[in-house]
Design a protein around this motif. Structure first.
Motif, PDB file in Angstrom:
ATOM      1  N   TYR A  37     -20.292  66.673 -27.809  1.00 23.01           N
ATOM      2  CA  TYR A  37     -19.511  66.699 -29.043  1.00 23.01           C
ATOM      3  C   TYR A  37     -20.297  67.350 -30.177  1.00 23.01           C
ATOM      4  CZ  TYR A  37     -17.306  65.162 -33.326  1.00 23.01           C
ATOM      5  OH  TYR A  37     -16.748  65.143 -34.570  1.00 23.01           O
ATOM      6  N   ASN A  38     -21.561  66.948 -30.329  1.00 16.77           N
ATOM      7  CA  ASN A  38     -22.377  67.503 -31.418  1.00 16.77           C
ATOM      8  C   ASN A  38     -22.660  68.991 -31.220  1.00 16.77           C
ATOM      9  OD1 ASN A  38     -22.650  65.285 -33.127  1.00 16.77           O
ATOM     10  ND2 ASN A  38     -24.228  64.401 -31.826  1.00 16.77           N
ATOM     11  N   ILE A  39     -22.906  69.409 -30.000  1.00 16.47           N
ATOM     12  CA  ILE A  39     -23.137  70.831 -29.723  1.00 16.47           C
ATOM     13  C   ILE A  39     -21.876  71.637 -30.044  1.00 16.47           C
ATOM     14  CG2 ILE A  39     -23.576  72.530 -27.903  1.00 16.47           C
ATOM     15  CD1 ILE A  39     -26.082  71.047 -28.758  1.00 16.47           C
ATOM     16  N   ASN A  40     -20.706  71.131 -29.644  1.00 17.78           N
ATOM     17  CA  ASN A  40     -19.454  71.835 -29.946  1.00 17.78           C
ATOM     18  C   ASN A  40     -19.192  71.888 -31.446  1.00 17.78           C
ATOM     19  OD1 ASN A  40     -18.569  72.684 -27.419  1.00 17.78           O
ATOM     20  ND2 ASN A  40     -17.768  70.664 -26.948  1.00 17.78           N
ATOM     21  N   ARG A  41     -19.522  70.823 -32.151  1.00 19.07           N
ATOM     22  CA  ARG A  41     -19.343  70.803 -33.605  1.00 19.07           C
ATOM     23  C   ARG A  41     -20.248  71.837 -34.261  1.00 19.07           C
ATOM     24  NH1 ARG A  41     -21.790  68.147 -37.639  1.00 19.07           N
ATOM     25  NH2 ARG A  41     -23.091  66.964 -36.212  1.00 19.07           N
ATOM     26  N   MET A  42     -21.505  71.901 -33.811  1.00 23.33           N
ATOM     27  CA  MET A  42     -22.441  72.882 -34.374  1.00 23.33           C
ATOM     28  C   MET A  42     -22.037  74.312 -34.012  1.00 23.33           C
ATOM     29  SD  MET A  42     -26.190  71.092 -34.151  1.00 23.33           S
ATOM     30  CE  MET A  42     -26.172  70.789 -32.405  1.00 23.33           C
ATOM     31  N   THR A  43     -21.498  74.505 -32.808  1.00 17.50           N
ATOM     32  CA  THR A  43     -21.028  75.827 -32.410  1.00 17.50           C
ATOM     33  C   THR A  43     -19.858  76.262 -33.281  1.00 17.50           C
ATOM     34  OG1 THR A  43     -21.716  75.385 -30.143  1.00 17.50           O
ATOM     35  CG2 THR A  43     -20.169  77.200 -30.477  1.00 17.50           C
ATOM     36  N   ASN A  44     -18.969  75.352 -33.570  1.00 18.29           N
ATOM     37  CA  ASN A  44     -17.833  75.666 -34.442  1.00 18.29           C
ATOM     38  C   ASN A  44     -18.315  76.052 -35.838  1.00 18.29           C
ATOM     39  OD1 ASN A  44     -15.094  75.919 -35.088  1.00 18.29           O
ATOM     40  ND2 ASN A  44     -15.108  73.898 -36.024  1.00 18.29           N
ATOM     41  N   ILE A  45     -19.275  75.320 -36.361  1.00 19.03           N
ATOM     42  CA  ILE A  45     -19.832  75.646 -37.678  1.00 19.03           C
ATOM     43  C   ILE A  45     -20.488  77.026 -37.649  1.00 19.03           C
ATOM     44  CG2 ILE A  45     -21.605  74.994 -39.352  1.00 19.03           C
ATOM     45  CD1 ILE A  45     -20.988  72.054 -38.596  1.00 19.03           C
ATOM     46  N   LEU A  46     -21.218  77.323 -36.573  1.00 20.88           N
ATOM     47  CA  LEU A  46     -21.843  78.637 -36.438  1.00 20.88           C
ATOM     48  C   LEU A  46     -20.808  79.752 -36.409  1.00 20.88           C
ATOM     49  CD1 LEU A  46     -24.466  80.321 -35.802  1.00 20.88           C
ATOM     50  CD2 LEU A  46     -23.775  80.090 -33.407  1.00 20.88           C
ATOM     51  N   CYS A  47     -19.734  79.552 -35.635  1.00 16.27           N
ATOM     52  CA  CYS A  47     -18.687  80.575 -35.545  1.00 16.27           C
ATOM     53  C   CYS A  47     -18.034  80.826 -36.894  1.00 16.27           C
ATOM     54  CB  CYS A  47     -17.627  80.151 -34.524  1.00 16.27           C
ATOM     55  SG  CYS A  47     -18.170  80.255 -32.814  1.00 16.27           S
ATOM     56  N   ILE A  48     -17.821  79.768 -37.644  1.00 13.01           N
ATOM     57  CA  ILE A  48     -17.210  79.915 -38.968  1.00 13.01           C
ATOM     58  C   ILE A  48     -18.180  80.600 -39.923  1.00 13.01           C
ATOM     59  CG2 ILE A  48     -16.404  78.619 -40.984  1.00 13.01           C
ATOM     60  CD1 ILE A  48     -15.258  76.570 -38.979  1.00 13.01           C
ATOM     61  N   GLN A  49     -19.447  80.167 -39.888  1.00 19.41           N
ATOM     62  CA  GLN A  49     -20.444  80.706 -40.811  1.00 19.41           C
ATOM     63  C   GLN A  49     -20.732  82.181 -40.554  1.00 19.41           C
ATOM     64  OE1 GLN A  49     -24.438  79.010 -40.565  1.00 19.41           O
ATOM     65  NE2 GLN A  49     -24.320  78.626 -42.768  1.00 19.41           N
ATOM     66  N   LYS A  50     -20.797  82.576 -39.301  1.00 21.22           N
ATOM     67  CA  LYS A  50     -21.089  83.964 -38.957  1.00 21.22           C
ATOM     68  C   LYS A  50     -19.835  84.830 -38.885  1.00 21.22           C
ATOM     69  CE  LYS A  50     -25.472  83.475 -38.577  1.00 21.22           C
ATOM     70  NZ  LYS A  50     -26.398  84.103 -39.500  1.00 21.22           N
ATOM     71  N   GLU A  51     -18.682  84.237 -39.159  1.00 21.30           N
ATOM     72  CA  GLU A  51     -17.391  84.933 -39.178  1.00 21.30           C
ATOM     73  C   GLU A  51     -17.123  85.667 -37.864  1.00 21.30           C
ATOM     74  OE1 GLU A  51     -17.371  87.350 -42.689  1.00 21.30           O
ATOM     75  OE2 GLU A  51     -17.460  85.623 -44.017  1.00 21.30           O
ATOM     76  N   ILE A  52     -17.326  84.949 -36.767  1.00 24.28           N
ATOM     77  CA  ILE A  52     -17.058  85.493 -35.432  1.00 24.28           C
ATOM     78  C   ILE A  52     -15.546  85.505 -35.230  1.00 24.28           C
ATOM     79  CG2 ILE A  52     -17.392  85.098 -32.960  1.00 24.28           C
ATOM     80  CD1 ILE A  52     -20.093  83.809 -33.711  1.00 24.28           C
ATOM     81  N   PRO A  53     -14.995  86.585 -34.687  1.00 23.98           N
ATOM     82  CA  PRO A  53     -13.538  86.660 -34.493  1.00 23.98           C
ATOM     83  C   PRO A  53     -13.015  85.532 -33.587  1.00 23.98           C
ATOM     84  CG  PRO A  53     -14.572  88.801 -34.097  1.00 23.98           C
ATOM     85  CD  PRO A  53     -15.669  87.814 -34.279  1.00 23.98           C
ATOM     86  N   GLU A  54     -11.804  85.113 -33.866  1.00 22.45           N
ATOM     87  CA  GLU A  54     -11.168  84.017 -33.119  1.00 22.45           C
ATOM     88  C   GLU A  54     -11.048  84.313 -31.628  1.00 22.45           C
ATOM     89  OE1 GLU A  54      -9.825  80.943 -33.874  1.00 22.45           O
ATOM     90  OE2 GLU A  54     -10.750  81.058 -35.850  1.00 22.45           O
ATOM     91  N   GLU A  55     -10.925  85.570 -31.271  1.00 24.70           N
ATOM     92  CA  GLU A  55     -10.758  85.926 -29.855  1.00 24.70           C
ATOM     93  C   GLU A  55     -12.019  85.587 -29.049  1.00 24.70           C
ATOM     94  OE1 GLU A  55     -10.678  88.996 -32.086  1.00 24.70           O
ATOM     95  OE2 GLU A  55      -8.877  87.983 -32.782  1.00 24.70           O
ATOM     96  N   LYS A  56     -13.166  85.586 -29.690  1.00 29.06           N
ATOM     97  CA  LYS A  56     -14.426  85.332 -28.987  1.00 29.06           C
ATOM     98  C   LYS A  56     -14.793  83.859 -28.923  1.00 29.06           C
ATOM     99  CE  LYS A  56     -16.528  89.790 -29.842  1.00 29.06           C
ATOM    100  NZ  LYS A  56     -17.730  90.499 -30.266  1.00 29.06           N
ATOM    101  N   HIS A  57     -14.138  83.024 -29.695  1.00 32.51           N
ATOM    102  CA  HIS A  57     -14.461  81.595 -29.733  1.00 32.51           C
ATOM    103  C   HIS A  57     -14.388  80.924 -28.362  1.00 32.51           C
ATOM    104  CE1 HIS A  57     -14.020  80.730 -34.318  1.00 32.51           C
ATOM    105  NE2 HIS A  57     -14.665  81.869 -34.080  1.00 32.51           N
ATOM    106  N   PRO A  58     -13.312  81.099 -27.596  1.00 34.53           N
ATOM    107  CA  PRO A  58     -13.259  80.412 -26.287  1.00 34.53           C
ATOM    108  C   PRO A  58     -14.408  80.800 -25.359  1.00 34.53           C
ATOM    109  CG  PRO A  58     -11.093  81.237 -26.865  1.00 34.53           C
ATOM    110  CD  PRO A  58     -12.055  81.783 -27.880  1.00 34.53           C
TER     111      PRO A  58
END
Length: 62
Positions: free
Chosen positions: A17-38
């Motif tokens: 859970y914590n790793i996924n939460r941190m990954t989500n924060i990283l994706c938002i912070q680095k503005e990674i496109p939504e298509e690459k999130h999965p």
């Protein structure tokens, strides 16, 4: 033996859970496109699961 399994599963869920939460924060912070999130989440979850299983096997046989 059963208590070790239960405790390990609880900690594994908390860690994932914590790793996924941190990954989500990283994706938002680095503005990674939504298509690459999965793909990012899948890759990180596979790596963390491999680490958790290997650490459980190490605990089991020590």
């Amino acid at each position: 033996m059963i208590s070790v399994i239960v405790v390990f599963i609880i900690f594994a869920v908390i860690i994932l859970y914590n790793i996924n939460r941190m990954t989500n924060i990283l994706c938002i912070q680095k503005e990674i496109p939504e298509e690459k999130h999965p793909k990012i989440f899948r890759t990180i979850n596979i790596y963390i699961t491999i680490l958790l299983v290997s650490s459980y096997v190490e605990i089991l046989f020590t």
